[in-house]
Enzyme design. Structure first.
Site, PDB file in Angstrom:
ATOM      1  N   LYS A  13       0.839  -1.215   0.000  1.00  8.85           N
ATOM      2  CA  LYS A  13       0.000   0.000   0.000  1.00  8.85           C
ATOM      3  C   LYS A  13       0.867   1.257   0.000  1.00  8.85           C
ATOM      4  O   LYS A  13       0.639   2.180  -0.771  1.00  8.85           O
ATOM      5  CB  LYS A  13      -0.914   0.028   1.251  1.00  8.85           C
ATOM      6  CG  LYS A  13      -1.874  -1.145   1.345  1.00  8.85           C
ATOM      7  CD  LYS A  13      -2.803  -1.026   2.545  1.00  8.85           C
ATOM      8  CE  LYS A  13      -2.115  -1.126   3.892  1.00  8.85           C
ATOM      9  NZ  LYS A  13      -1.532  -2.441   4.205  1.00  8.85           N
ATOM     10  N   ARG A  88     -10.169   1.342   7.830  1.00 10.21           N
ATOM     11  CA  ARG A  88      -9.713  -0.016   8.110  1.00 10.21           C
ATOM     12  C   ARG A  88     -10.801  -0.869   8.753  1.00 10.21           C
ATOM     13  O   ARG A  88     -10.586  -2.039   9.024  1.00 10.21           O
ATOM     14  CB  ARG A  88      -8.570   0.120   9.109  1.00 10.21           C
ATOM     15  CG  ARG A  88      -7.543  -0.928   8.985  1.00 10.21           C
ATOM     16  CD  ARG A  88      -6.250  -0.248   8.790  1.00 10.21           C
ATOM     17  NE  ARG A  88      -5.144  -1.091   9.080  1.00 10.21           N
ATOM     18  CZ  ARG A  88      -3.935  -0.797   8.654  1.00 10.21           C
ATOM     19  NH1 ARG A  88      -3.716   0.289   7.967  1.00 10.21           N
ATOM     20  NH2 ARG A  88      -2.951  -1.590   8.933  1.00 10.21           N
ATOM     21  N   ARG A 127      11.787  -6.739   5.841  1.00 12.84           N
ATOM     22  CA  ARG A 127      11.874  -5.356   6.321  1.00 12.84           C
ATOM     23  C   ARG A 127      12.338  -5.318   7.781  1.00 12.84           C
ATOM     24  O   ARG A 127      13.093  -4.424   8.178  1.00 12.84           O
ATOM     25  CB  ARG A 127      10.515  -4.651   6.182  1.00 12.84           C
ATOM     26  CG  ARG A 127      10.586  -3.181   6.588  1.00 12.84           C
ATOM     27  CD  ARG A 127       9.326  -2.430   6.271  1.00 12.84           C
ATOM     28  NE  ARG A 127       8.190  -2.962   6.999  1.00 12.84           N
ATOM     29  CZ  ARG A 127       6.925  -2.616   6.768  1.00 12.84           C
ATOM     30  NH1 ARG A 127       6.638  -1.753   5.829  1.00 12.84           N
ATOM     31  NH2 ARG A 127       5.950  -3.138   7.483  1.00 12.84           N
ATOM     32  N   ARG A 133      11.037  -2.180  12.368  1.00 15.28           N
ATOM     33  CA  ARG A 133       9.747  -1.610  12.795  1.00 15.28           C
ATOM     34  C   ARG A 133       9.184  -2.492  13.909  1.00 15.28           C
ATOM     35  O   ARG A 133       9.234  -3.723  13.809  1.00 15.28           O
ATOM     36  CB  ARG A 133       8.792  -1.576  11.588  1.00 15.28           C
ATOM     37  CG  ARG A 133       7.812  -0.433  11.651  1.00 15.28           C
ATOM     38  CD  ARG A 133       7.043  -0.326  10.366  1.00 15.28           C
ATOM     39  NE  ARG A 133       5.710  -0.909  10.496  1.00 15.28           N
ATOM     40  CZ  ARG A 133       4.770  -0.822   9.580  1.00 15.28           C
ATOM     41  NH1 ARG A 133       5.014  -0.177   8.449  1.00 15.28           N
ATOM     42  NH2 ARG A 133       3.590  -1.360   9.773  1.00 15.28           N
ATOM     43  N   ARG A 144      -1.476  -9.017  12.874  1.00 13.87           N
ATOM     44  CA  ARG A 144      -1.895  -8.030  11.863  1.00 13.87           C
ATOM     45  C   ARG A 144      -2.675  -8.712  10.738  1.00 13.87           C
ATOM     46  O   ARG A 144      -3.659  -8.179  10.230  1.00 13.87           O
ATOM     47  CB  ARG A 144      -0.674  -7.303  11.298  1.00 13.87           C
ATOM     48  CG  ARG A 144      -0.133  -6.244  12.269  1.00 13.87           C
ATOM     49  CD  ARG A 144       1.330  -5.945  12.037  1.00 13.87           C
ATOM     50  NE  ARG A 144       1.623  -5.266  10.807  1.00 13.87           N
ATOM     51  CZ  ARG A 144       2.848  -5.222  10.254  1.00 13.87           C
ATOM     52  NH1 ARG A 144       3.876  -5.833  10.843  1.00 13.87           N
ATOM     53  NH2 ARG A 144       3.051  -4.555   9.146  1.00 13.87           N
TER      54      ARG A 144
HETATM   55  P1  AP5 Z   1       4.717  -1.553   2.033  1.00 10.04           P
HETATM   56  O1  AP5 Z   1       4.633  -0.777   0.788  1.00 10.04           O
HETATM   57  O2  AP5 Z   1       5.097  -0.858   3.285  1.00 10.04           O
HETATM   58  O3  AP5 Z   1       3.324  -2.328   2.270  1.00 10.04           O
HETATM   59  P2  AP5 Z   1       2.107  -1.933   3.165  1.00 10.04           P
HETATM   60  O4  AP5 Z   1       0.931  -2.665   2.641  1.00 10.04           O
HETATM   61  O5  AP5 Z   1       2.017  -0.438   3.267  1.00 10.04           O
HETATM   62  O6  AP5 Z   1       2.617  -2.599   4.521  1.00 10.04           O
HETATM   63  P3  AP5 Z   1       2.603  -2.090   5.998  1.00 10.04           P
HETATM   64  O7  AP5 Z   1       3.357  -3.090   6.791  1.00 10.04           O
HETATM   65  O8  AP5 Z   1       3.037  -0.672   6.119  1.00 10.04           O
HETATM   66  O9  AP5 Z   1       1.041  -2.208   6.265  1.00 10.04           O
HETATM   67  P4  AP5 Z   1       0.269  -2.264   7.558  1.00 10.04           P
HETATM   68  O10 AP5 Z   1      -1.129  -2.238   7.072  1.00 10.04           O
HETATM   69  O11 AP5 Z   1       0.629  -3.367   8.478  1.00 10.04           O
HETATM   70  O12 AP5 Z   1       0.803  -0.943   8.316  1.00 10.04           O
HETATM   71  P5  AP5 Z   1       0.241   0.509   8.558  1.00 10.04           P
HETATM   72  O13 AP5 Z   1       1.423   1.380   8.616  1.00 10.04           O
HETATM   73  O14 AP5 Z   1      -0.882   0.860   7.666  1.00 10.04           O
HETATM   74  O15 AP5 Z   1       5.657  -2.809   1.776  1.00 10.04           O
HETATM   75  C1  AP5 Z   1       6.005  -3.694   2.809  1.00 10.04           C
HETATM   76  C2  AP5 Z   1       7.455  -4.181   2.569  1.00 10.04           C
HETATM   77  O16 AP5 Z   1       7.489  -4.915   1.348  1.00 10.04           O
HETATM   78  C3  AP5 Z   1       8.458  -3.018   2.392  1.00 10.04           C
HETATM   79  O17 AP5 Z   1       9.692  -3.388   2.952  1.00 10.04           O
HETATM   80  C4  AP5 Z   1       8.569  -2.878   0.873  1.00 10.04           C
HETATM   81  O18 AP5 Z   1       9.795  -2.341   0.478  1.00 10.04           O
HETATM   82  C5  AP5 Z   1       8.395  -4.317   0.408  1.00 10.04           C
HETATM   83  N1  AP5 Z   1       7.771  -4.422  -0.918  1.00 10.04           N
HETATM   84  C6  AP5 Z   1       6.783  -3.627  -1.423  1.00 10.04           C
HETATM   85  N2  AP5 Z   1       6.465  -4.034  -2.681  1.00 10.04           N
HETATM   86  C7  AP5 Z   1       7.257  -5.110  -2.950  1.00 10.04           C
HETATM   87  C8  AP5 Z   1       7.396  -5.967  -4.079  1.00 10.04           C
HETATM   88  N3  AP5 Z   1       6.636  -5.811  -5.178  1.00 10.04           N
HETATM   89  N4  AP5 Z   1       8.287  -6.985  -4.008  1.00 10.04           N
HETATM   90  C9  AP5 Z   1       9.061  -7.168  -2.881  1.00 10.04           C
HETATM   91  N5  AP5 Z   1       8.981  -6.365  -1.789  1.00 10.04           N
HETATM   92  C10 AP5 Z   1       8.081  -5.358  -1.818  1.00 10.04           C
HETATM   93  O19 AP5 Z   1      -0.394   0.340  10.024  1.00 10.04           O
HETATM   94  C11 AP5 Z   1       0.434  -0.006  11.124  1.00 10.04           C
HETATM   95  C12 AP5 Z   1      -0.432  -0.081  12.376  1.00 10.04           C
HETATM   96  O20 AP5 Z   1      -0.970   1.221  12.648  1.00 10.04           O
HETATM   97  C13 AP5 Z   1      -1.654  -1.002  12.310  1.00 10.04           C
HETATM   98  O21 AP5 Z   1      -1.326  -2.351  12.603  1.00 10.04           O
HETATM   99  C14 AP5 Z   1      -2.555  -0.378  13.366  1.00 10.04           C
HETATM  100  O22 AP5 Z   1      -2.134  -0.718  14.665  1.00 10.04           O
HETATM  101  C15 AP5 Z   1      -2.305   1.107  13.154  1.00 10.04           C
HETATM  102  N6  AP5 Z   1      -3.224   1.722  12.192  1.00 10.04           N
HETATM  103  C16 AP5 Z   1      -2.900   2.300  11.002  1.00 10.04           C
HETATM  104  N7  AP5 Z   1      -3.987   2.769  10.396  1.00 10.04           N
HETATM  105  C17 AP5 Z   1      -5.029   2.486  11.211  1.00 10.04           C
HETATM  106  C18 AP5 Z   1      -6.428   2.706  11.112  1.00 10.04           C
HETATM  107  N8  AP5 Z   1      -6.970   3.328  10.051  1.00 10.04           N
HETATM  108  N9  AP5 Z   1      -7.208   2.249  12.118  1.00 10.04           N
HETATM  109  C19 AP5 Z   1      -6.681   1.638  13.209  1.00 10.04           C
HETATM  110  N10 AP5 Z   1      -5.364   1.399  13.365  1.00 10.04           N
HETATM  111  C20 AP5 Z   1      -4.546   1.814  12.358  1.00 10.04           C
END
Ligand code: AP5
Length: 191
Positions: A13, A88, A127, A133, A144
């Site tokens: 994402k 979410r 990562r 992280r 998650r």
């Molecule tokens: P990345 O692009 O970061 O993927 P992502 O889907 O954004 O993954 P996240 O781990 O950031 O998602 P998440 O939903 O767990 O975290 P968020 O920050 O939203 O890619 C991931 C990795 O893969 C990177 O190292 C990248 O380089 C690599 N990669 C990407 N594309 C690739 C490819 N094609 N091939 C190989 N490698 C690749 O949320 C974190 C926490 O915050 C949640 O758990 C929750 O506690 C809280 N939170 C956030 N938003 C809310 C909300 N709206 N409501 C409640 N809690 C929330």
């Protein structure tokens, strides 16, 4: 244009959202990044959110809905926004719809990144070894993914009922996926 990138943890994402937002010239806002910044600055929001995030649980809706309101109010110049990581839960999605409807807007497109679970775990563990992280550990990753299936995946049906979901295969090289993402957006005559 109000776009949303939806997908499991590690589906890309952030990576794809950043490239697409630059291409479209609209701001990308990530709720996860805003929360991580609040945690590192030890703001009241960060202090409340940290334990949930470290465990891999969602921060409660009562906290997030206020944050979503602030995000949307701060981007009210008519250009739109790329929403990364929110809404979410169904209550969050209903809040987004309500806030946008107040100014005659709606969610135009939801891009759903499809990536199978083994690949998600592989990416997040890779990562972890580079960035450290706090929620990229095996136990929080499992939680998650569980939370995604239980609380976030129902949004697919929610937005399918609005007819705005486009699925994009999220595996392969980043640039290839971005090309698919842009094709999906172009199909909506937005790009
Ligand atoms: P990345 O692009 O970061 O993927 P992502 O889907 O954004 O993954 P996240 O781990 O950031 O998602 P998440 O939903 O767990 O975290 P968020 O920050 O939203 O890619 C991931 C990795 O893969 C990177 O190292 C990248 O380089 C690599 N990669 C990407 N594309 C690739 C490819 N094609 N091939 C190989 N490698 C690749 O949320 C974190 C926490 O915050 C949640 O758990 C929750 O506690 C809280 N939170 C956030 N938003 C809310 C909300 N709206 N409501 C409640 N809690 C929330």
């Amino acid at each position: 244009m109000y776009l949303m990138i939806l997908g499991a943890p590690g589906s890309g994402k952030g990576t794809q959202g950043k490239l697409l937002a630059e291409h479209l010239g609209i701001p990308q806002v990530s709720s996860g990044e805003l929360l991580r910044s609040a945690v590192s600055q030890r703001t009241p929001l960060g202090l409340e959110a940290k334990a949930y995030m470290d465990r891999g649980d969602l921060v409660p809706d009562r906290v997030i809905v206020g944050l979503i309101r602030e995000i949307l109010d701060s981007q009210a110049d008519g250009r739109g926004i790329l929403m990364d990581g929110f809404p979410r839960t169904v209550p969050q999605a209903e809040a987004v719809d309500r806030f946008l409807a107040e100014r005659g807007e709606q969610v135009d497109l939801v891009l759903l990144l499809d990536v199978e679970e083994g690949e998600l775990v592989k990416r997040l563990l890779a990562r972890a070894s580079k960035e450290g992280r706090s929620d990229d550990n095996p136990e929080s990753i499992r939680q998650r993914l569980r939370v995604y299936h239980q609380q976030t995946a129902p949004l697919i049906e929610y937005y399918e009922r609005q007819g705005v979901v486009k699925r994009v295969a999220g595996t392969g090289v980043v640039d290839q996926i971005q090309a698919r993402v842009r094709d999906a957006v172009r199909g909506e005559a937005l790009a």
